[in-house]
Design a protein around this motif. Structure first.
Motif, PDB file in Angstrom:
ATOM      1  N   GLU A 263      -2.134  -5.882  -8.278  1.00 44.93           N
ATOM      2  CA  GLU A 263      -3.224  -6.221  -6.973  1.00 44.93           C
ATOM      3  C   GLU A 263      -2.937  -7.039  -6.015  1.00 44.93           C
ATOM      4  O   GLU A 263      -2.301  -8.349  -6.533  1.00 44.93           O
ATOM      5  CB  GLU A 263      -4.601  -6.619  -7.843  1.00 44.93           C
ATOM      6  CG  GLU A 263      -5.878  -6.477  -6.936  1.00 44.93           C
ATOM      7  CD  GLU A 263      -6.298  -5.277  -6.684  1.00 44.93           C
ATOM      8  OE1 GLU A 263      -5.949  -4.262  -7.139  1.00 44.93           O
ATOM      9  OE2 GLU A 263      -7.159  -5.471  -5.587  1.00 44.93           O
ATOM     10  N   ILE A 264      -3.078  -6.824  -4.840  1.00 45.31           N
ATOM     11  CA  ILE A 264      -2.754  -7.859  -3.703  1.00 45.31           C
ATOM     12  C   ILE A 264      -4.213  -8.688  -3.714  1.00 45.31           C
ATOM     13  O   ILE A 264      -5.107  -8.041  -3.417  1.00 45.31           O
ATOM     14  CB  ILE A 264      -2.281  -7.196  -2.497  1.00 45.31           C
ATOM     15  CG1 ILE A 264      -0.829  -6.283  -2.743  1.00 45.31           C
ATOM     16  CG2 ILE A 264      -1.851  -8.008  -1.508  1.00 45.31           C
ATOM     17  CD1 ILE A 264      -0.877  -5.355  -1.698  1.00 45.31           C
TER      18      ILE A 264
ATOM     19  N   LEU B   5      -7.818   8.434  10.021  1.00 49.72           N
ATOM     20  CA  LEU B   5      -7.160   9.705   9.729  1.00 49.72           C
ATOM     21  C   LEU B   5      -5.815   9.719   9.129  1.00 49.72           C
ATOM     22  O   LEU B   5      -5.101   8.824   9.711  1.00 49.72           O
ATOM     23  CB  LEU B   5      -7.334  10.765  11.004  1.00 49.72           C
ATOM     24  CG  LEU B   5      -8.505  11.175  11.309  1.00 49.72           C
ATOM     25  CD1 LEU B   5      -8.373  12.143  12.585  1.00 49.72           C
ATOM     26  CD2 LEU B   5      -9.294  11.918  10.113  1.00 49.72           C
TER      27      LEU B   5
ATOM     28  N   ALA C 289       0.340   5.960   5.232  1.00 47.27           N
ATOM     29  CA  ALA C 289       1.071   5.131   5.888  1.00 47.27           C
ATOM     30  C   ALA C 289       2.438   4.569   5.171  1.00 47.27           C
ATOM     31  O   ALA C 289       3.607   4.697   5.292  1.00 47.27           O
ATOM     32  CB  ALA C 289       0.431   4.077   6.724  1.00 47.27           C
TER      33      ALA C 289
ATOM     34  N   GLY D  51       0.809  -1.217  -0.060  1.00 48.20           N
ATOM     35  CA  GLY D  51      -0.117   0.243   0.078  1.00 48.20           C
ATOM     36  C   GLY D  51       0.826   1.354   0.061  1.00 48.20           C
ATOM     37  O   GLY D  51       1.875   1.351   0.794  1.00 48.20           O
TER      38      GLY D  51
ATOM     39  N   THR E 266      -7.092  13.507   1.164  1.00 54.07           N
ATOM     40  CA  THR E 266      -7.685  14.652   1.947  1.00 54.07           C
ATOM     41  C   THR E 266      -8.048  15.751   1.267  1.00 54.07           C
ATOM     42  O   THR E 266      -8.825  16.562   1.360  1.00 54.07           O
ATOM     43  CB  THR E 266      -6.627  15.253   3.024  1.00 54.07           C
ATOM     44  OG1 THR E 266      -5.475  15.763   2.252  1.00 54.07           O
ATOM     45  CG2 THR E 266      -6.046  14.065   4.036  1.00 54.07           C
TER      46      THR E 266
ATOM     47  N   ARG F 204      -1.558  -1.009  -6.300  1.00 55.50           N
ATOM     48  CA  ARG F 204      -2.449  -1.464  -7.287  1.00 55.50           C
ATOM     49  C   ARG F 204      -2.190   0.044  -8.424  1.00 55.50           C
ATOM     50  O   ARG F 204      -2.564  -0.145  -9.480  1.00 55.50           O
ATOM     51  CB  ARG F 204      -4.040  -1.519  -7.213  1.00 55.50           C
ATOM     52  CG  ARG F 204      -4.813  -0.292  -6.471  1.00 55.50           C
ATOM     53  CD  ARG F 204      -6.177  -0.783  -6.619  1.00 55.50           C
ATOM     54  NE  ARG F 204      -6.880  -1.773  -6.024  1.00 55.50           N
ATOM     55  CZ  ARG F 204      -7.441  -1.943  -4.792  1.00 55.50           C
ATOM     56  NH1 ARG F 204      -7.507  -0.482  -3.907  1.00 55.50           N
ATOM     57  NH2 ARG F 204      -7.695  -2.841  -4.214  1.00 55.50           N
TER      58      ARG F 204
ATOM     59  N   GLY G 173      -0.103   4.288   0.139  1.00 58.28           N
ATOM     60  CA  GLY G 173      -0.929   5.452   0.924  1.00 58.28           C
ATOM     61  C   GLY G 173      -0.354   6.445   1.765  1.00 58.28           C
ATOM     62  O   GLY G 173       0.896   6.361   1.937  1.00 58.28           O
TER      63      GLY G 173
ATOM     64  N   ASP H  88      -5.346   3.125   8.340  1.00 63.25           N
ATOM     65  CA  ASP H  88      -6.765   2.891   8.775  1.00 63.25           C
ATOM     66  C   ASP H  88      -7.105   1.526   8.632  1.00 63.25           C
ATOM     67  O   ASP H  88      -7.842   0.957   9.653  1.00 63.25           O
ATOM     68  CB  ASP H  88      -7.652   3.149   7.488  1.00 63.25           C
ATOM     69  CG  ASP H  88      -7.956   4.456   6.985  1.00 63.25           C
ATOM     70  OD1 ASP H  88      -7.304   5.610   7.922  1.00 63.25           O
ATOM     71  OD2 ASP H  88      -8.680   4.974   5.998  1.00 63.25           O
TER      72      ASP H  88
ATOM     73  N   ALA I  59      -0.631  -1.684   4.758  1.00 65.78           N
ATOM     74  CA  ALA I  59      -1.174  -0.364   4.714  1.00 65.78           C
ATOM     75  C   ALA I  59      -2.209  -0.100   3.655  1.00 65.78           C
ATOM     76  O   ALA I  59      -1.755   0.678   2.780  1.00 65.78           O
ATOM     77  CB  ALA I  59       0.140   0.616   4.838  1.00 65.78           C
TER      78      ALA I  59
HETATM   79  C1  LIG Z   1     -12.817  12.406   1.130  1.00 62.45           C
HETATM   80  C2  LIG Z   1     -11.793  11.942   2.344  1.00 62.45           C
HETATM   81  C3  LIG Z   1     -11.220  13.160   3.005  1.00 62.45           C
HETATM   82  C4  LIG Z   1     -10.403  12.863   4.053  1.00 62.45           C
HETATM   83  N1  LIG Z   1      -9.691  13.998   4.711  1.00 62.45           N
HETATM   84  C5  LIG Z   1      -8.971  13.927   5.735  1.00 62.45           C
HETATM   85  C6  LIG Z   1      -8.534  15.272   6.220  1.00 62.45           C
HETATM   86  O1  LIG Z   1      -8.790  16.237   5.970  1.00 62.45           O
HETATM   87  N2  LIG Z   1      -7.536  14.869   7.363  1.00 62.45           N
HETATM   88  C7  LIG Z   1      -7.271  13.620   7.624  1.00 62.45           C
HETATM   89  O2  LIG Z   1      -6.417  13.267   8.786  1.00 62.45           O
HETATM   90  N3  LIG Z   1      -7.747  12.264   7.174  1.00 62.45           N
HETATM   91  C8  LIG Z   1      -8.538  12.521   6.176  1.00 62.45           C
HETATM   92  N4  LIG Z   1      -9.181  11.446   5.615  1.00 62.45           N
HETATM   93  C9  LIG Z   1      -8.796  10.032   5.928  1.00 62.45           C
HETATM   94  C10 LIG Z   1      -7.376   9.803   5.370  1.00 62.45           C
HETATM   95  O3  LIG Z   1      -7.550   9.832   3.994  1.00 62.45           O
HETATM   96  C11 LIG Z   1      -7.302   8.299   5.690  1.00 62.45           C
HETATM   97  O4  LIG Z   1      -7.071   8.061   6.893  1.00 62.45           O
HETATM   98  C12 LIG Z   1      -5.623   8.016   5.036  1.00 62.45           C
HETATM   99  O5  LIG Z   1      -5.816   7.917   3.646  1.00 62.45           O
HETATM  100  C13 LIG Z   1      -5.375   6.714   5.525  1.00 62.45           C
HETATM  101  O6  LIG Z   1      -4.016   6.329   4.984  1.00 62.45           O
HETATM  102  P1  LIG Z   1      -3.547   4.631   4.889  1.00 62.45           P
HETATM  103  O7  LIG Z   1      -2.209   4.633   4.271  1.00 62.45           O
HETATM  104  O8  LIG Z   1      -4.002   3.785   5.982  1.00 62.45           O
HETATM  105  O9  LIG Z   1      -4.530   4.264   3.421  1.00 62.45           O
HETATM  106  P2  LIG Z   1      -4.687   4.844   1.974  1.00 62.45           P
HETATM  107  O10 LIG Z   1      -4.165   6.172   1.932  1.00 62.45           O
HETATM  108  O11 LIG Z   1      -6.111   4.772   1.750  1.00 62.45           O
HETATM  109  O12 LIG Z   1      -3.944   4.057   1.116  1.00 62.45           O
HETATM  110  C14 LIG Z   1      -3.994   2.635   0.984  1.00 62.45           C
HETATM  111  C15 LIG Z   1      -3.108   2.194  -0.405  1.00 62.45           C
HETATM  112  O13 LIG Z   1      -3.538   0.793  -0.410  1.00 62.45           O
HETATM  113  C16 LIG Z   1      -3.619   0.738  -1.879  1.00 62.45           C
HETATM  114  N5  LIG Z   1      -4.141  -0.648  -1.799  1.00 62.45           N
HETATM  115  C17 LIG Z   1      -5.300  -1.143  -1.314  1.00 62.45           C
HETATM  116  N6  LIG Z   1      -5.743  -2.190  -1.287  1.00 62.45           N
HETATM  117  C18 LIG Z   1      -4.982  -2.699  -2.389  1.00 62.45           C
HETATM  118  C19 LIG Z   1      -4.694  -3.801  -3.111  1.00 62.45           C
HETATM  119  N7  LIG Z   1      -5.724  -4.906  -2.651  1.00 62.45           N
HETATM  120  N8  LIG Z   1      -3.748  -4.411  -4.031  1.00 62.45           N
HETATM  121  C20 LIG Z   1      -3.003  -3.215  -4.182  1.00 62.45           C
HETATM  122  N9  LIG Z   1      -3.023  -1.991  -3.509  1.00 62.45           N
HETATM  123  C21 LIG Z   1      -3.826  -1.909  -2.701  1.00 62.45           C
HETATM  124  C22 LIG Z   1      -4.372   1.685  -2.398  1.00 62.45           C
HETATM  125  O14 LIG Z   1      -4.343   1.796  -3.746  1.00 62.45           O
HETATM  126  C23 LIG Z   1      -3.562   2.900  -1.733  1.00 62.45           C
HETATM  127  O15 LIG Z   1      -2.729   3.409  -2.360  1.00 62.45           O
HETATM  128  C24 LIG Z   1      -9.949  11.632   4.513  1.00 62.45           C
HETATM  129  C25 LIG Z   1     -10.655  10.494   3.993  1.00 62.45           C
HETATM  130  C26 LIG Z   1     -11.509  10.776   2.888  1.00 62.45           C
HETATM  131  C27 LIG Z   1     -12.080   9.429   2.262  1.00 62.45           C
END
Ligand SMILES: Cc1cc2nc3c(=O)[nH]c(=O)nc-3n(C[C@H](O)[C@H](O)[C@H](O)COP(=O)(O)OP(=O)(O)OC[C@H]3O[C@@H](n4cnc5c(N)ncnc54)[C@H](O)[C@@H]3O)c2cc1C
Length: 405
Positions: free
Chosen positions: A86-87, A322, A20, A16, A53, A45, A18, A306, A112
């Motif tokens: 894709e995982i 968040l 994190a 991932g 955000t 992916r 994203g 998340d 992540a």
């Molecule tokens: C509309 C919106 C607005 C937001 N605004 C805020 C804000 O203002 N402030 C704040 O603190 N938080 C905000 N958030 C929350 C924040 O975006 C999330 O908490 C954050 O993105 C989590 O980070 P992460 O690394 O866990 O996951 P993500 O950032 O979602 O990253 C996950 C990654 O994993 C990849 N992935 C997932 N499954 C697979 C798979 N099976 N195979 C390959 N790749 C995969 C995805 O492509 C992605 O790149 C918001 C959320 C939304 C939806």
């Protein structure tokens, strides 16, 4: 620890890219230069990182979708091996990710993978609503709202015109509030462009609970409610959706909320992949971790963002999904992976709450920082500054040295 250290094979896999995952990959990049044995593989992916955000701005038509997609090749060092695939699952016993590009073995794994929308099994919701968790989702929301206004302009029946020109947002959390605010501010101009009266478009925010922005301070909720009301957003609280039908949102009290576009921003849960993984699941399917953010009974797997179910000892509640939490958890994971490589003790994760900022439309916002609540232009500037700082940090993290810090 009695588990093999990351150094013994050198293969660290980050699943991932994203908030994190990318943070950890960037943080560990410096290590690659000083440790020729170490291999860092990032799997996603997409070949870009999404600045989630900023999605409400894309959905409100004030930012292009490509502007919130950061190409990974622009930020990753050449020694980070990026695999776009894709995982699909996990071979926990064999310590392998199962992917479209074949199995990828790990000595240490960071999971992540973020979230996906939670429809709480409300009938029809997943089929009849748009969601907002990717740049493409946000593009779809903007396209649907523009198309609905186009159709509204062509409609001769005023009732049909009113219905088509209404966007209904389900869920009054931060995402729903930000989206409703953006749309309320931008749709009148689009309507004029279509020959509709600027006050024809309507935005409704439907929330099951007694208030929007639940768990925020009453002052923040008041200020956000005031700005939404100024923008003409109709906020309906205590309005639980029983079903989404072709006619609209059917509420549990029998009322029908009609509209031309329906967006669901009412909650998130862990990706299905996590539920099927066999790893211990906590709140909303998130994976349970120990104080070092390692999966319970799987110390070779870290989870951040998340997907991690982390309880804040001060409140007893699981930390919310968040970006700010994801980045802090990513920081701890990077430091702990580095500690393992250098035979140092692991650090326990502690969350340092920097406050809560929500934009309400492209000009105003609300913020609760260090017990002080602000609303209006200043809060929006703060949100802009946070987003700017995040983008800067993605560019500059590669030079990190965890020991020198
Ligand atoms: C509309 C919106 C607005 C937001 N605004 C805020 C804000 O203002 N402030 C704040 O603190 N938080 C905000 N958030 C929350 C924040 O975006 C999330 O908490 C954050 O993105 C989590 O980070 P992460 O690394 O866990 O996951 P993500 O950032 O979602 O990253 C996950 C990654 O994993 C990849 N992935 C997932 N499954 C697979 C798979 N099976 N195979 C390959 N790749 C995969 C995805 O492509 C992605 O790149 C918001 C959320 C939304 C939806």
């Amino acid at each position: 620890m009695n588990t093999p250290t990351a150094r013994s094979s050198g293969q660290i896999v980050v699943a991932g890219a994203g908030y994190a995952g990318l943070h950890v990959a960037l943080r560990l990049t410096t290590k690659l230069r000083s440790d020729s044995q170490m291999e860092l593989i990032l799997v996603d992916r997409h070949d870009y990182h999404q600045v989630i955000t900023e999605l409400p701005r894309v959905a409100g038509g004030t930012r292009a979708a490509d502007a919130v997609r950061i190409p990974l090749q622009d930020v990753l060092a050449t020694r980070v091996r990026f695999v776009q695939t894709e995982i699909n699952g996990f071979d926990l016993a064999g310590r392998r990710l199962l992917t479209g590009a074949g199995p990828i073995g790990w000595k240490r794994l960071l999971l992540a993978l973020g979230s996906r929308p939670n429809d709480f099994a409300i009938p029809g919701l997943a089929q009849r609503t748009l969601s907002l968790y990717s740049a493409s989702d946000a593009e779809r929301v903007w396209a649907a709202a523009s198309k609905a206004l186009d159709e509204a302009a062509a409609a001769t029946d005023p009732e049909r015109q009113r219905r088509l020109a209404t966007v209904v947002v389900g869920g009054g959390g931060a995402t729903g509030v930000e989206l409703a605010g953006e749309l309320a501010e931008t749709l009148p101009e689009v309507a004029s462009g279509h020959g509709l009266a600027p006050d024809r478009p309507a935005v409704q925010l439907v929330e099951a609970g007694p208030t929007i922005l639940a768990d925020s301070s009453p002052q923040l909720i008041d200020k956000a409610t005031g700005i939404l009301s100024d923008l003409g957003v109709q906020v309906r609280t205590n309005a639980a959706i029983a079903a989404a039908t072709d006619e609209g949102f059917q509420l549990t009290d029998g009322q029908l909320v009609e509209g031309g576009v329906f967006v669901w921003a009412g909650g998130l849960k862990a990706p299905e992949l996590a539920a099927d993984s066999g790893l211990p699941a906590g709140h909303n399917g998130r994976i349970k971790v120990d104080q070092y953010l390692r999966v319970l009974d799987h110390p070779e797997i870290y989870v951040a963002g998340d997907l991690a179910s982390v309880t804040d000892p001060r409140t007893g509640h699981v930390l919310p999904p968040l970006a700010q939490v994801a980045l802090e958890e990513g920081e701890t994971v990077a430091r702990n992976l580095d500690a393992e490589l250098n035979d140092r003790p692991l650090e326990a994760f502690t969350f340092h709450d920097k406050g809560f900022v929500v934009s309400v439309g492209p000009r105003r916002g609300v913020a609760d920082i260090a017990g002080i609540t602000t609303g209006g232009h200043l809060a929006h500037l703060l949100k802009d500054a946070i987003e700017w700082e995040y983008r800067q940090s993605v560019k500059h993290l590669r030079g990190w040295d965890p020991v020198a810090r």
